[in-house]
Write a protein that holds these residues in place. Structure first.
Motif, PDB file in Angstrom:
ATOM      1  N   GLY A  66       1.695   6.360  -7.060  1.00  0.00           N
ATOM      2  CA  GLY A  66       0.619   7.268  -7.459  1.00  0.00           C
ATOM      3  C   GLY A  66       1.015   8.723  -7.285  1.00  0.00           C
ATOM      4  O   GLY A  66       0.701   9.568  -8.136  1.00  0.00           O
ATOM      5  N   ARG A  67       1.694   9.022  -6.198  1.00  0.00           N
ATOM      6  CA  ARG A  67       2.151  10.390  -5.952  1.00  0.00           C
ATOM      7  C   ARG A  67       3.109  10.846  -7.053  1.00  0.00           C
ATOM      8  O   ARG A  67       2.982  11.942  -7.596  1.00  0.00           O
ATOM      9  CB  ARG A  67       2.845  10.478  -4.588  1.00  0.00           C
ATOM     10  CG  ARG A  67       3.215  11.886  -4.164  1.00  0.00           C
ATOM     11  CD  ARG A  67       3.947  11.876  -2.834  1.00  0.00           C
ATOM     12  NE  ARG A  67       5.304  11.372  -2.969  1.00  0.00           N
ATOM     13  CZ  ARG A  67       6.333  12.092  -3.437  1.00  0.00           C
ATOM     14  NH1 ARG A  67       6.170  13.332  -3.804  1.00  0.00           N
ATOM     15  NH2 ARG A  67       7.540  11.556  -3.516  1.00  0.00           N
TER      16      ARG A  67
ATOM     17  N   ARG B 284      -0.568   0.873 -13.392  1.00  0.00           N
ATOM     18  CA  ARG B 284      -1.041   2.169 -13.867  1.00  0.00           C
ATOM     19  C   ARG B 284      -1.421   2.056 -15.335  1.00  0.00           C
ATOM     20  O   ARG B 284      -0.767   1.371 -16.113  1.00  0.00           O
ATOM     21  CB  ARG B 284       0.041   3.247 -13.719  1.00  0.00           C
ATOM     22  CG  ARG B 284       0.418   3.565 -12.278  1.00  0.00           C
ATOM     23  CD  ARG B 284      -0.771   4.176 -11.550  1.00  0.00           C
ATOM     24  NE  ARG B 284      -0.453   4.642 -10.225  1.00  0.00           N
ATOM     25  CZ  ARG B 284      -0.663   3.945  -9.116  1.00  0.00           C
ATOM     26  NH1 ARG B 284      -1.131   2.733  -9.170  1.00  0.00           N
ATOM     27  NH2 ARG B 284      -0.385   4.462  -7.937  1.00  0.00           N
TER      28      ARG B 284
ATOM     29  N   ASN C 169       1.271  11.460 -10.274  1.00  0.00           N
ATOM     30  CA  ASN C 169       0.543  12.735 -10.201  1.00  0.00           C
ATOM     31  C   ASN C 169       1.475  13.930 -10.384  1.00  0.00           C
ATOM     32  O   ASN C 169       1.103  14.908 -11.049  1.00  0.00           O
ATOM     33  CB  ASN C 169      -0.230  12.841  -8.887  1.00  0.00           C
ATOM     34  CG  ASN C 169      -1.416  11.903  -8.856  1.00  0.00           C
ATOM     35  OD1 ASN C 169      -1.985  11.560  -9.893  1.00  0.00           O
ATOM     36  ND2 ASN C 169      -1.777  11.465  -7.664  1.00  0.00           N
TER      37      ASN C 169
ATOM     38  N   ARG D  36       0.839  -1.214   0.000  1.00  0.00           N
ATOM     39  CA  ARG D  36       0.000   0.000   0.000  1.00  0.00           C
ATOM     40  C   ARG D  36       0.865   1.251   0.000  1.00  0.00           C
ATOM     41  O   ARG D  36       0.583   2.202  -0.727  1.00  0.00           O
ATOM     42  CB  ARG D  36      -0.929   0.013   1.216  1.00  0.00           C
ATOM     43  CG  ARG D  36      -2.192  -0.785   1.027  1.00  0.00           C
ATOM     44  CD  ARG D  36      -3.218  -0.462   2.100  1.00  0.00           C
ATOM     45  NE  ARG D  36      -2.692  -0.625   3.440  1.00  0.00           N
ATOM     46  CZ  ARG D  36      -2.876  -1.704   4.209  1.00  0.00           C
ATOM     47  NH1 ARG D  36      -3.587  -2.709   3.775  1.00  0.00           N
ATOM     48  NH2 ARG D  36      -2.362  -1.758   5.411  1.00  0.00           N
ATOM     49  N   THR D  37       1.918   1.241   0.795  1.00  0.00           N
ATOM     50  CA  THR D  37       2.832   2.388   0.848  1.00  0.00           C
ATOM     51  C   THR D  37       3.489   2.599  -0.508  1.00  0.00           C
ATOM     52  O   THR D  37       3.555   3.726  -1.005  1.00  0.00           O
ATOM     53  CB  THR D  37       3.892   2.168   1.938  1.00  0.00           C
ATOM     54  OG1 THR D  37       3.232   2.022   3.193  1.00  0.00           O
ATOM     55  CG2 THR D  37       4.869   3.328   1.993  1.00  0.00           C
ATOM     56  N   ARG D  38       3.948   1.526  -1.120  1.00  0.00           N
ATOM     57  CA  ARG D  38       4.562   1.619  -2.445  1.00  0.00           C
ATOM     58  C   ARG D  38       3.564   2.141  -3.467  1.00  0.00           C
ATOM     59  O   ARG D  38       3.866   3.024  -4.268  1.00  0.00           O
ATOM     60  CB  ARG D  38       5.105   0.259  -2.891  1.00  0.00           C
ATOM     61  CG  ARG D  38       5.799   0.331  -4.256  1.00  0.00           C
ATOM     62  CD  ARG D  38       5.799  -0.970  -5.008  1.00  0.00           C
ATOM     63  NE  ARG D  38       4.445  -1.410  -5.256  1.00  0.00           N
ATOM     64  CZ  ARG D  38       4.074  -2.681  -5.282  1.00  0.00           C
ATOM     65  NH1 ARG D  38       4.942  -3.630  -5.070  1.00  0.00           N
ATOM     66  NH2 ARG D  38       2.817  -3.002  -5.523  1.00  0.00           N
ATOM     67  N   ASP D  39       2.353   1.612  -3.441  1.00  0.00           N
ATOM     68  CA  ASP D  39       1.323   2.051  -4.392  1.00  0.00           C
ATOM     69  C   ASP D  39       0.998   3.529  -4.220  1.00  0.00           C
ATOM     70  O   ASP D  39       0.817   4.248  -5.201  1.00  0.00           O
ATOM     71  CB  ASP D  39       0.057   1.218  -4.250  1.00  0.00           C
ATOM     72  CG  ASP D  39       0.208  -0.194  -4.797  1.00  0.00           C
ATOM     73  OD1 ASP D  39       1.163  -0.447  -5.549  1.00  0.00           O
ATOM     74  OD2 ASP D  39      -0.630  -1.045  -4.452  1.00  0.00           O
ATOM     75  N   ARG D  40       0.921   3.990  -2.982  1.00  0.00           N
ATOM     76  CA  ARG D  40       0.673   5.420  -2.739  1.00  0.00           C
ATOM     77  C   ARG D  40       1.813   6.267  -3.287  1.00  0.00           C
ATOM     78  O   ARG D  40       1.586   7.307  -3.896  1.00  0.00           O
ATOM     79  CB  ARG D  40       0.497   5.693  -1.239  1.00  0.00           C
ATOM     80  CG  ARG D  40      -0.908   5.539  -0.749  1.00  0.00           C
ATOM     81  CD  ARG D  40      -1.112   6.161   0.621  1.00  0.00           C
ATOM     82  NE  ARG D  40      -0.140   5.735   1.607  1.00  0.00           N
ATOM     83  CZ  ARG D  40      -0.277   4.683   2.416  1.00  0.00           C
ATOM     84  NH1 ARG D  40      -1.367   3.950   2.356  1.00  0.00           N
ATOM     85  NH2 ARG D  40       0.657   4.371   3.276  1.00  0.00           N
ATOM     86  N   GLU D  41       3.046   5.833  -3.066  1.00  0.00           N
ATOM     87  CA  GLU D  41       4.202   6.590  -3.539  1.00  0.00           C
ATOM     88  C   GLU D  41       4.256   6.611  -5.063  1.00  0.00           C
ATOM     89  O   GLU D  41       4.527   7.649  -5.671  1.00  0.00           O
ATOM     90  CB  GLU D  41       5.495   6.018  -2.953  1.00  0.00           C
ATOM     91  CG  GLU D  41       6.740   6.770  -3.324  1.00  0.00           C
ATOM     92  CD  GLU D  41       6.779   8.203  -2.807  1.00  0.00           C
ATOM     93  OE1 GLU D  41       7.667   8.943  -3.264  1.00  0.00           O
ATOM     94  OE2 GLU D  41       5.943   8.599  -1.966  1.00  0.00           O
TER      95      GLU D  41
END
Length: 105
Positions: free
Chosen positions: A16-17, A55, A20, A9-14
């Motif tokens: 995504g960041r 992605r 973006n 989850r942390t990797r996926d958030r990073e």
């Protein structure tokens, strides 16, 4: 100790960041540094592995435009063709190459 799920989850958030940030930057500029540069050359291979990041570039129209422009450059196309022809990814799950790279299958 963080669980594997938490780390994913942390990797996926990073990831995504970062997507973006790239999307926003490329909304303002044709290339990452304004004109074609080492920033584009070094970022292209990372975006090229977008399936590993889970992605879809249709969700990032500015990255998609940039990606297509980089991919269509003659030197980049020649490099991709060289990889496609002679350097196939041999490390697939269940193979000895995979085990050597990542440990247990």
């Amino acid at each position: 100790i963080p669980t594997v799920r938490c780390l994913h989850r942390t990797r996926d958030r990073e990831v995504g960041r970062i997507y973006n940030i790239l999307e926003k930057r490329l909304a303002e500029y044709e290339y990452l540094a304004g004109e074609y540069s080492i920033a584009d050359i070094s970022t292209f291979p990372w975006v090229r592995t977008r399936k590993l990041h889970r992605r879809d570039l249709s969700e990032y129209p500015n990255i998609d435009r940039w990606y297509q422009a980089i991919k269509d450059r003659p030197g980049v196309r020649a490099g991709i063709n060289t990889l496609s022809d002679s350097k196939q990814w041999e490390a697939k799950p269940g193979t000895e190459a995979w085990k050597n790279m990542f440990g247990k299958n």
